[in-house]
Design a protein around this motif. Structure first.
Motif: not given
Length: 187
Positions: A2-17, A131-140
């Motif tokens: 999972a660490e090799d994948i480019d999913i930026d959780i911090a950016a998603l968290q920042k957008r939700m905040d 927030v749901r839109n940010v979630r959708r972006d993460g899922m995409d």
């Protein structure tokens, strides 16, 4: 892994905040029957050939729970500040007393309290949608990574983490809404 994948959780968290921060800013503009200097933040004054916030035309104070005063620095600006306050839609009638403008905050009636509580709910729903839109972006991002070879286990881990962030953000929004509605309905 999972660490090799480019999913930026911090950016998603920042957008939700950011959605929660924006909601709190919108809540500040809701009048609760109590004086608050932040009520005047959205009001702009025509001054010196441009528009500027009220708090840049004078000192804003809250000397008592139902009174805001503005000590206008430039005496020539008093009429412009008064006009901006009257046309702001806050429903406050400014009283000019020399260089000081007093804003008595009237009691809210029950009907107006209900309208403001409903408006707060509308603001909160807009934040939940963000927030749901940010979630959708993460899922995409996860779907794209799966197409690029991410394993099922890793995608499940990422999906769970994004869902956990979403649940926490919506819980924070609901908590802020409950607090604001309680403040509005308080007599």
């Amino acid at each position: 892994m999972a660490e090799d994948i480019d999913i930026d959780i911090a950016a998603l968290q920042k957008r939700m905040d950011g959605a929660l921060t924006s909601l709190r800013q919108e809540f500040l503009s809701l009048r609760t029957g109590r004086a608050s200097a932040s009520m005047l933040d959205p009001i702009m004054v025509e001054a010196y050939g441009s528009t500027m916030p009220v708090n840049q035309c004078g000192t804003v104070n809250v000397p008592e729970p139902r009174m805001i005063t503005i000590n206008v620095w430039d005496k020539g600006m008093i009429n412009a500040v008064e006009k901006a306050l009257r046309t702001s839609g806050l429903g406050i009638n400014p009283v000019v007393d020399g260089p000081i403008i007093r804003l008595p905050i009237p009691e809210l009636n029950e009907e107006r309290r209900r309208e403001l509580a409903k408006l707060a709910g509308h603001y909160a729903e807009n934040a939940r949608v963000a927030v749901r839109n940010v979630r959708r972006d993460g899922m995409d991002q996860i779907k794209k990574a799966k197409a690029d070879g991410m394993g099922e286990d890793d995608s499940k881990i990422w999906s769970d983490e994004i869902q956990e962030l979403t649940d926490q953000a919506i819980k924070n929004i609901d908590k802020a809404l409950d607090s604001k509605q309680e403040e509005i309905m308080q007599v």
